[in-house]
Design an enzyme around this catalytic site. Structure first.
Site, short mmCIF file in Angstrom:
data_model
loop_
_atom_site.label_atom_id
_atom_site.label_comp_id
_atom_site.label_asym_id
_atom_site.label_seq_id
_atom_site.Cartn_x
_atom_site.Cartn_y
_atom_site.Cartn_z
N GLU A 35 -12.66 -5.34 -2.08
CA GLU A 35 -11.27 -4.93 -2.33
C GLU A 35 -11.26 -3.88 -3.44
O GLU A 35 -11.82 -4.09 -4.51
CB GLU A 35 -10.42 -6.15 -2.70
CG GLU A 35 -9.02 -5.84 -3.20
CD GLU A 35 -8.18 -4.96 -2.27
OE1 GLU A 35 -8.03 -5.28 -1.09
OE2 GLU A 35 -7.68 -3.90 -2.75
N GLY A 40 -4.98 -9.70 -2.14
CA GLY A 40 -3.63 -9.96 -1.64
C GLY A 40 -3.00 -8.74 -1.01
O GLY A 40 -2.00 -8.85 -0.29
N LYS A 52 10.85 -9.97 -1.90
CA LYS A 52 11.73 -11.13 -1.69
C LYS A 52 12.14 -11.76 -3.02
O LYS A 52 13.23 -12.31 -3.15
CB LYS A 52 11.06 -12.16 -0.78
CG LYS A 52 11.36 -11.92 0.68
CD LYS A 52 10.57 -10.77 1.28
CE LYS A 52 11.30 -9.66 1.89
NZ LYS A 52 10.47 -8.63 2.47
N GLY A 185 15.28 1.99 7.22
CA GLY A 185 14.49 0.95 7.88
C GLY A 185 14.62 -0.32 7.06
O GLY A 185 15.40 -0.39 6.10
N GLU A 206 19.92 8.47 6.18
CA GLU A 206 19.09 8.16 7.34
C GLU A 206 19.23 9.28 8.38
O GLU A 206 20.34 9.66 8.74
CB GLU A 206 19.53 6.80 7.93
CG GLU A 206 19.01 6.47 9.31
CD GLU A 206 17.48 6.43 9.42
OE1 GLU A 206 16.85 5.75 8.61
OE2 GLU A 206 16.93 7.09 10.32
N GLY A 272 8.70 5.00 6.08
CA GLY A 272 7.64 4.41 6.91
C GLY A 272 6.34 4.27 6.14
O GLY A 272 6.23 4.67 4.97
N ARG A 273 5.37 3.66 6.81
CA ARG A 273 4.04 3.49 6.22
C ARG A 273 3.02 4.04 7.19
O ARG A 273 3.24 4.05 8.40
CB ARG A 273 3.78 2.01 5.91
CG ARG A 273 4.74 1.50 4.83
CD ARG A 273 4.48 0.08 4.43
NE ARG A 273 3.20 -0.19 3.86
CZ ARG A 273 2.86 -0.02 2.58
NH1 ARG A 273 3.74 0.48 1.73
NH2 ARG A 273 1.65 -0.33 2.15
N ASP A 312 -2.41 -3.58 9.43
CA ASP A 312 -1.61 -2.36 9.50
C ASP A 312 -2.40 -1.14 9.98
O ASP A 312 -1.82 -0.23 10.58
CB ASP A 312 -1.02 -2.03 8.12
CG ASP A 312 0.15 -2.92 7.76
OD1 ASP A 312 0.42 -3.89 8.50
OD2 ASP A 312 0.79 -2.67 6.72
N HIS A 444 22.25 -32.15 12.48
CA HIS A 444 23.60 -31.74 12.09
C HIS A 444 23.82 -32.05 10.61
O HIS A 444 23.40 -33.11 10.16
CB HIS A 444 24.63 -32.50 12.92
CG HIS A 444 26.04 -32.19 12.55
ND1 HIS A 444 26.64 -31.00 12.91
CD2 HIS A 444 26.96 -32.90 11.83
CE1 HIS A 444 27.89 -30.99 12.44
NE2 HIS A 444 28.10 -32.13 11.78
C1 LIG Z 1 8.15 -3.36 0.20
C2 LIG Z 1 7.46 -4.02 1.37
C3 LIG Z 1 7.99 -5.18 1.89
C4 LIG Z 1 7.35 -5.81 2.96
N1 LIG Z 1 7.89 -6.95 3.43
C5 LIG Z 1 7.29 -7.59 4.45
C6 LIG Z 1 7.79 -8.82 4.94
O1 LIG Z 1 8.81 -9.33 4.46
N2 LIG Z 1 7.12 -9.44 5.93
C7 LIG Z 1 5.99 -8.90 6.49
O2 LIG Z 1 5.40 -9.51 7.40
N3 LIG Z 1 5.49 -7.73 6.06
C8 LIG Z 1 6.11 -7.07 5.05
N4 LIG Z 1 5.57 -5.91 4.58
C9 LIG Z 1 4.37 -5.36 5.26
C10 LIG Z 1 3.11 -6.08 4.81
O3 LIG Z 1 2.97 -5.94 3.41
C11 LIG Z 1 1.91 -5.51 5.53
O4 LIG Z 1 2.12 -5.59 6.93
C12 LIG Z 1 0.64 -6.29 5.21
O5 LIG Z 1 0.37 -6.27 3.83
C13 LIG Z 1 -0.54 -5.70 5.99
O6 LIG Z 1 -1.70 -6.40 5.69
P1 LIG Z 1 -3.14 -5.73 5.81
O7 LIG Z 1 -4.11 -6.81 5.49
O8 LIG Z 1 -3.26 -5.02 7.08
O9 LIG Z 1 -3.17 -4.58 4.70
P2 LIG Z 1 -2.77 -4.46 3.18
O10 LIG Z 1 -1.93 -5.58 2.73
O11 LIG Z 1 -2.27 -3.08 3.01
O12 LIG Z 1 -4.17 -4.63 2.44
C14 LIG Z 1 -5.19 -3.71 2.59
C15 LIG Z 1 -6.11 -3.82 1.40
O13 LIG Z 1 -7.26 -3.02 1.62
C16 LIG Z 1 -7.64 -2.41 0.42
N5 LIG Z 1 -8.46 -1.25 0.74
C17 LIG Z 1 -8.08 -0.12 1.39
N6 LIG Z 1 -9.12 0.72 1.52
C18 LIG Z 1 -10.18 0.09 0.95
C19 LIG Z 1 -11.54 0.45 0.76
N7 LIG Z 1 -12.03 1.61 1.21
N8 LIG Z 1 -12.35 -0.41 0.12
C20 LIG Z 1 -11.88 -1.60 -0.32
N9 LIG Z 1 -10.60 -1.99 -0.18
C21 LIG Z 1 -9.77 -1.15 0.45
C22 LIG Z 1 -6.32 -2.06 -0.24
O14 LIG Z 1 -6.48 -1.89 -1.63
C23 LIG Z 1 -5.46 -3.28 0.12
O15 LIG Z 1 -5.51 -4.26 -0.89
C24 LIG Z 1 6.17 -5.26 3.51
C25 LIG Z 1 5.63 -4.08 2.97
C26 LIG Z 1 6.26 -3.47 1.92
C27 LIG Z 1 5.65 -2.22 1.34
#
Ligand SMILES: Cc1cc2nc3c(=O)[nH]c(=O)nc-3n(C[C@H](O)[C@H](O)[C@H](O)COP(=O)(O)OP(=O)(O)OC[C@H]3O[C@@H](n4cnc5c(N)ncnc54)[C@H](O)[C@@H]3O)c2cc1C
Length: 465
Positions: A35, A40, A52, A185, A206, A272-273, A312, A444
């Site tokens: 990481e 997390g 949240k 969004g 928007e 977006g992301r 993601d 209920h």
């Molecule tokens: C403000 C906000 C609110 C959100 N609310 C919700 C919600 O309510 N419910 C929901 O389901 N989703 C929500 N999401 C989306 C959710 O956070 C993501 O879908 C989720 O975190 C994706 O998980 P992941 O494991 O794919 O990636 P990430 O959580 O993005 O984790 C990827 C990790 O990889 C690490 N990394 C990247 N490249 C490297 C590398 N080369 N070497 C080592 N480590 C690396 C990064 O540092 C990161 O810690 C929200 C997002 C945001 C920004």
């Protein structure tokens, strides 16, 4: 330079990566996780959990302000409520700390080896990590890419100064007096609503003709109404053009083609992301892409043998629970289990006010399958529990096949309906028919009775409407 070998290497400790690593280790696989930032990932540090927490703090404050205005029906009164946002942010940070510390503990307990640093592929089996103590090379039989996503930046409004992403917005210790949110969004509206409740004057810009365009208009109507009550200005069909006024305003082209200037102390860009596919040596690998994402099959295999991708980085819906489910599945596949992606639904929640939940197909999507469908929609204004919560805005809707009553999708909008998402997903995964939901005793008084009533309504004999 140190070198180690392992059976499974997971890159990224977000919800996808850490779940994959824990499950793999439980199954006896010698696992390493790398990481670059914080255990997390986005979810625990700058996404789901902190947002949240902020939303909850804002809700509590708004309730007090409402009481102080004397306009509540319960006879509550309060005097000049105040909020120390710095303390609320410290509380949020403490929750984040507990959860990220908990995940680190779980990885340790499962005997996963954690390496802190940024991973970079040398080839499909070898990764080098820049750690604080020097270069670490990891050779692995199987690699899982779980590098997640990053906020999209607008060329016309680059991050920095008054222009922020959700990450900076979640760390503000004072509510900006004037906040412009670009992008309606779920992230923009969740945070925009929270700041409106915290006292900011919020304007949402928007480009599309309506807010939350991925949801049907009926579901978003109660949210738009509530935004209006909260004094949030919505400029739909409008495009942010540039920063102006020494960074204290933005120029916006309205739906009518006029240019207006919106004064702003902070500008939150939530358009977006995008997948995190840079700076880890993608060019060293031969991975097919699906648009901007990594292409995967129904086992999360990429186009390169022994290289999986989850979360993601693999596309929509970019949600934590999808990443976790993929992570768990991949760990089991690596352990030799026969698994493939056979989920009937990935529920999605918008933690706006009121909340929106969707699971499975909406009415339009269901109609597009060419089958005849049945709809049952039950308003929360006819639900006793919603009345006692003074939360009558919204409904629960069930979509089913007309020929055999198989439930295809369930949607709801209303205060606190996020907690119904588990029941919705369970019904869809278990292949429930309308009769199953209608025949299940729902306690209920709860809002879940509206789910049963929606099924009864689709069957043509609702009891309470
Ligand atoms: C403000 C906000 C609110 C959100 N609310 C919700 C919600 O309510 N419910 C929901 O389901 N989703 C929500 N999401 C989306 C959710 O956070 C993501 O879908 C989720 O975190 C994706 O998980 P992941 O494991 O794919 O990636 P990430 O959580 O993005 O984790 C990827 C990790 O990889 C690490 N990394 C990247 N490249 C490297 C590398 N080369 N070497 C080592 N480590 C690396 C990064 O540092 C990161 O810690 C929200 C997002 C945001 C920004």
């Amino acid at each position: 330079m140190k070198e180690i070998s392992c059976r499974l290497l997971v890159i990224g400790a977000g919800p996808g990566g850490y779940v994959c690593a824990i499950r793999a280790a439980q199954l006896g696989i010698d696992t390493v996780i790398v990481e670059a930032l914080k255990t997390g990932g986005a979810c625990l540090n700058v996404g789901c959990i902190p947002s949240k927490a902020l939303i909850h703090a804002a809700d509590e404050y708004e309730k007090l302000r409402h009481a102080a205005s004397g306009s509540n029906p319960f006879g509550l009164s309060a005097q000049t409520p105040a909020l120390d946002l710095g303390r609320a942010v410290a509380w949020k940070d403490a929750i984040v700390g507990r959860l990220t510390g908990g995940v680190s503990g779980l990885l340790k307990k499962a005997k996963v080896k954690s390496i802190a640093g940024r991973a970079r592929f040398r080839d499909g089996k070898t990764v080098e990590v820049e750690t604080e103590t020097g270069l670490q090379v990891v050779r692995a039989e199987t690699v899982v890419i779980a590098t997640g996503s990053e906020p999209v930046e607008l060329d016309v409004l680059p991050f920095g100064g008054s222009v922020m992403s959700s990450t900076e917005a979640l760390a503000l210790t004072e509510a900006p007096e004037r906040l412009v949110v670009v992008g309606a969004g779920y992230i923009g509206l969740e945070l925009g609503t929270a700041f409106a409740k915290l006292g900011s004057n919020v304007t949402v810009v928007e480009a599309l003709p309506r807010i939350l365009p991925q949801y049907d208009a009926e579901l978003t109507r109660p949210v738009a109404k509530r935004l209006e009550e909260l004094g949030v200005k919505l400029l739909t069909g409008a495009k942010a053009k540039r920063l102006t006024g020494a960074g204290k305003a933005i120029a916006v082209e309205t739906a009518e083609g006029k240019e207006v200037r919106l004064a702003a102390d902070k500008i939150l860009v939530t358009v977006g992301r995008r997948p995190a596919i840079e700076n880890w040596g993608l060019e060293e690998l031969d991975l097919d892409r699906d648009g901007k994402f990594l292409r995967i099959d129904d086992q999360c295999r990429t186009s390169m043998r022994g290289v999986y991708a989850i979360g993601d980085v693999t596309g929509e819906p970019m949600l934590a629970h999808r990443a976790m489910a993929q992570g768990q599945m991949v760990a089991e596949i690596v352990a030799g289990h026969r698994r493939s992606w056979d989920k009937r639904c990935i529920p999605a929640i918008c933690f706006t006010d009121p909340e929106i939940v969707t699971a499975g197909l909406g009415p339009e999507e269901a109609r597009r399958t060419g089958r005849e469908i049945r709809l049952g929609q039950f308003p929360l204004s006819a639900n006793g529990r919603a009345m006692t919560l003074a939360a009558e805005s919204g409904f629960v809707r069930v979509v089913a096949r007309a020929d055999n009553n198989l439930v295809l999708g369930i949607q709801a909008v209303g205060r606190g309906v996020s907690e119904l998402s588990g029941a919705f997903a369970l019904a869809l995964e278990m292949g429930a028919r309308l009769d199953d939901i209608a025949g299940t005793i729902h306690a209920h008084p709860t809002q879940s009775e509206a789910f049963q009533e929606a099924a009864l309504k689709a069957l043509g004999h609702p009891l309470h409407i």
